[in-house]
Write a protein that holds these residues in place. Structure first.
Motif, PDB file in Angstrom:
ATOM      1  N   PHE A  28       0.798  -1.158  -0.108  1.00 37.44           N
ATOM      2  CA  PHE A  28       0.046   0.074  -0.122  1.00 37.44           C
ATOM      3  C   PHE A  28       0.812   1.417   0.126  1.00 37.44           C
ATOM      4  N   LEU A  29       1.747   1.408  -0.946  1.00 37.99           N
ATOM      5  CA  LEU A  29       2.563   2.559  -1.428  1.00 37.99           C
ATOM      6  C   LEU A  29       3.695   2.587  -0.104  1.00 37.99           C
ATOM      7  N   THR A  30       3.795   1.728   0.872  1.00 32.39           N
ATOM      8  CA  THR A  30       4.819   2.368   1.866  1.00 32.39           C
ATOM      9  C   THR A  30       5.515   0.854   2.100  1.00 32.39           C
ATOM     10  N   MET A  31       6.619   1.248   2.991  1.00 29.99           N
ATOM     11  CA  MET A  31       7.259  -0.197   3.493  1.00 29.99           C
ATOM     12  C   MET A  31       6.589  -1.102   4.157  1.00 29.99           C
ATOM     13  N   ASN A  32       6.960  -2.326   4.359  1.00 26.07           N
ATOM     14  CA  ASN A  32       5.950  -3.297   4.758  1.00 26.07           C
ATOM     15  C   ASN A  32       5.954  -3.185   6.506  1.00 26.07           C
ATOM     16  N   GLY A  33       4.968  -3.996   6.907  1.00 27.70           N
ATOM     17  CA  GLY A  33       4.566  -3.942   8.349  1.00 27.70           C
ATOM     18  C   GLY A  33       6.010  -4.459   9.115  1.00 27.70           C
ATOM     19  N   MET A  34       6.490  -5.260   8.575  1.00 23.91           N
ATOM     20  CA  MET A  34       7.894  -5.965   9.430  1.00 23.91           C
ATOM     21  C   MET A  34       8.775  -5.070   9.558  1.00 23.91           C
ATOM     22  N   LEU A  35       9.148  -4.451   8.544  1.00 23.11           N
ATOM     23  CA  LEU A  35      10.443  -3.375   8.503  1.00 23.11           C
ATOM     24  C   LEU A  35       9.998  -2.112   9.307  1.00 23.11           C
ATOM     25  N   LYS A  36       8.523  -1.720   9.237  1.00 19.00           N
ATOM     26  CA  LYS A  36       8.154  -0.689  10.198  1.00 19.00           C
ATOM     27  C   LYS A  36       8.508  -0.914  11.725  1.00 19.00           C
ATOM     28  N   THR A  37       8.099  -2.405  11.895  1.00 18.86           N
ATOM     29  CA  THR A  37       8.110  -2.758  13.239  1.00 18.86           C
ATOM     30  C   THR A  37       9.497  -2.743  13.881  1.00 18.86           C
ATOM     31  N   VAL A  38      10.342  -3.330  13.052  1.00 21.68           N
ATOM     32  CA  VAL A  38      11.776  -3.193  13.268  1.00 21.68           C
ATOM     33  C   VAL A  38      12.563  -1.835  13.497  1.00 21.68           C
ATOM     34  N   ILE A  39      11.931  -0.796  12.575  1.00 21.98           N
ATOM     35  CA  ILE A  39      12.568   0.397  12.582  1.00 21.98           C
ATOM     36  C   ILE A  39      11.824   1.236  13.824  1.00 21.98           C
ATOM     37  N   ASP A  40      10.798   0.937  14.336  1.00 23.08           N
ATOM     38  CA  ASP A  40      10.250   1.472  15.704  1.00 23.08           C
ATOM     39  C   ASP A  40      11.063   1.074  16.791  1.00 23.08           C
ATOM     40  N   ARG A  41      11.429  -0.171  16.824  1.00 20.35           N
ATOM     41  CA  ARG A  41      12.159  -0.869  17.976  1.00 20.35           C
ATOM     42  C   ARG A  41      13.721  -0.325  17.961  1.00 20.35           C
ATOM     43  N   PHE A  42      14.073   0.641  16.936  1.00 21.10           N
ATOM     44  CA  PHE A  42      15.556   1.272  17.010  1.00 21.10           C
ATOM     45  C   PHE A  42      15.415   2.067  18.285  1.00 21.10           C
ATOM     46  N   LEU A  43      14.489   2.388  18.688  1.00 19.98           N
ATOM     47  CA  LEU A  43      14.331   3.651  19.802  1.00 19.98           C
ATOM     48  C   LEU A  43      15.053   3.575  20.817  1.00 19.98           C
ATOM     49  N   PRO A  44      15.754   2.369  21.524  1.00 19.91           N
ATOM     50  CA  PRO A  44      16.542   2.346  22.555  1.00 19.91           C
ATOM     51  C   PRO A  44      18.028   2.854  22.062  1.00 19.91           C
ATOM     52  N   LYS A  45      18.039   2.472  20.830  1.00 13.01           N
ATOM     53  CA  LYS A  45      19.518   2.876  20.198  1.00 13.01           C
ATOM     54  C   LYS A  45      19.775   4.063  19.210  1.00 13.01           C
ATOM     55  N   TRP A  46      18.534   4.895  18.987  1.00 15.62           N
ATOM     56  CA  TRP A  46      18.255   5.747  17.864  1.00 15.62           C
ATOM     57  C   TRP A  46      19.595   6.637  17.699  1.00 15.62           C
ATOM     58  N   GLN A  47      20.349   6.815  18.756  1.00 18.11           N
ATOM     59  CA  GLN A  47      21.295   8.008  18.595  1.00 18.11           C
ATOM     60  C   GLN A  47      22.488   7.375  18.412  1.00 18.11           C
ATOM     61  N   ASP A  48      22.463   6.013  18.164  1.00 20.69           N
ATOM     62  CA  ASP A  48      23.626   5.181  17.961  1.00 20.69           C
ATOM     63  C   ASP A  48      23.729   4.317  16.890  1.00 20.69           C
ATOM     64  N   LEU A  49      22.807   4.593  15.888  1.00 19.96           N
ATOM     65  CA  LEU A  49      22.725   3.988  14.624  1.00 19.96           C
ATOM     66  C   LEU A  49      23.275   4.611  13.184  1.00 19.96           C
ATOM     67  N   GLY A  50      23.905   5.546  13.692  1.00 16.22           N
ATOM     68  CA  GLY A  50      24.534   6.442  12.461  1.00 16.22           C
ATOM     69  C   GLY A  50      25.856   5.903  11.793  1.00 16.22           C
ATOM     70  N   GLY A  51      26.228   6.466  11.005  1.00 15.39           N
ATOM     71  CA  GLY A  51      27.719   6.063  10.410  1.00 15.39           C
ATOM     72  C   GLY A  51      27.496   5.009   9.445  1.00 15.39           C
ATOM     73  N   HIS A  52      26.650   4.509   8.884  1.00 11.29           N
ATOM     74  CA  HIS A  52      26.483   3.334   7.967  1.00 11.29           C
ATOM     75  C   HIS A  52      26.290   3.822   6.426  1.00 11.29           C
ATOM     76  N   ASP A  53      26.778   3.210   5.577  1.00 10.37           N
ATOM     77  CA  ASP A  53      26.389   3.304   4.091  1.00 10.37           C
ATOM     78  C   ASP A  53      25.070   2.323   4.074  1.00 10.37           C
ATOM     79  N   VAL A  54      24.119   3.230   3.464  1.00  6.56           N
ATOM     80  CA  VAL A  54      22.909   2.160   3.344  1.00  6.56           C
ATOM     81  C   VAL A  54      22.440   2.088   1.970  1.00  6.56           C
ATOM     82  N   TYR A  55      21.972   0.864   1.679  1.00  7.76           N
ATOM     83  CA  TYR A  55      21.582   0.520   0.293  1.00  7.76           C
ATOM     84  C   TYR A  55      20.107   0.083   0.550  1.00  7.76           C
TER      85      TYR A  55
END
Ligand SMILES: Cc1cc2nc3c(=O)[nH]c(=O)nc-3n(C[C@H](O)[C@H](O)[C@H](O)COP(=O)(O)O)c2cc1C
Length: 175
Positions: free
Chosen positions: A87-114
């Motif tokens: 439905f035009l967006t990322m799927n629910g599994m990926l969104k669920t994982v991204i929401d769970r980034f919260l504990p470490k969200w300030q420590d998840l930079g510096g990557h090259d992302v594809y």
């Protein structure tokens, strides 16, 4: 040598986005990198409860596989994020994982992302997914290098006859 972590979010093992993950991985390994694909549906991953306990403790109250995934993300040089368009967006599994980034969200930079994005639509219909993922990962301090589009693919495995295969392989090979 780079440490490559691939997050594959489709519920279809060997579906279009998962196949492109494997091509990317093959290219990355052939050029001397280490690469791991996490097939997210094989993991136990619950929804964020918005309790904000992690703001005090740095840890999530939910004991599931997300803490290990966050550890692996922290250690990776390169992140590959693969999702089908739902439905035009990322799927629910990926969104669920991204929401769970919260504990470490300030420590998840510096990557090259594809990004690997698939859908039955042409690229125009899938662009919202790129926009949202780019916005999120740049906001977290990463560099989004490239999107591999698995466009016009609906049935499981249809992507094998498209140019996205070579693109995924070559991109993995030339990190
Ligand atoms: C719930 C659901 C919603 C979908 N919504 C879209 C959509 O909005 N646009 C699109 O192009 N494809 C849509 N599709 C088709 C999938 O994106 C397409 O089949 C894709 O190739 C699936 O990738 P996979 O094989 O990696 O699972 C949808 C599929 C499902 C199951």
């Amino acid at each position: 040598m780079k440490n490559v972590l691939i997050l594959s979010a489709s519920p279809r093992k060997q579906g279009n986005s998962d196949i492109l993950c494997d091509e990317f991985k093959k290219g990355a390994i052939e050029s001397g990198n280490s690469a791991e694909k996490i097939y997210l549906y094989d993991n136990n991953i619950s929804f964020c409860r918005a309790c904000y306990a992690c703001f005090k403790t740095g840890k999530c109250v939910i004991q599931d596989d997300m803490s290990e995934i966050l550890e692996k993300i922290s250690k990776a040089d390169v992140l590959v994020i693969a999702t089908p368009t739902y439905f035009l967006t990322m799927n629910g599994m990926l969104k669920t994982v991204i929401d769970r980034f919260l504990p470490k969200w300030q420590d998840l930079g510096g990557h090259d992302v594809y990004l690997i994005i698939t859908g039955h639509d042409g690229k125009k219909g899938l662009e919202l997914v790129e926009l949202e993922l780019k916005t999120i990962f740049v906001h977290l301090g990463n560099t989004v290098k490239k999107t591999i589009w698995g466009e016009g693919v609906w049935q499981k495995g249809e992507v094998v006859s498209t140019k996205a295969m070579a693109e995924a392989y070559e991109t993995g090979k030339n990190l």
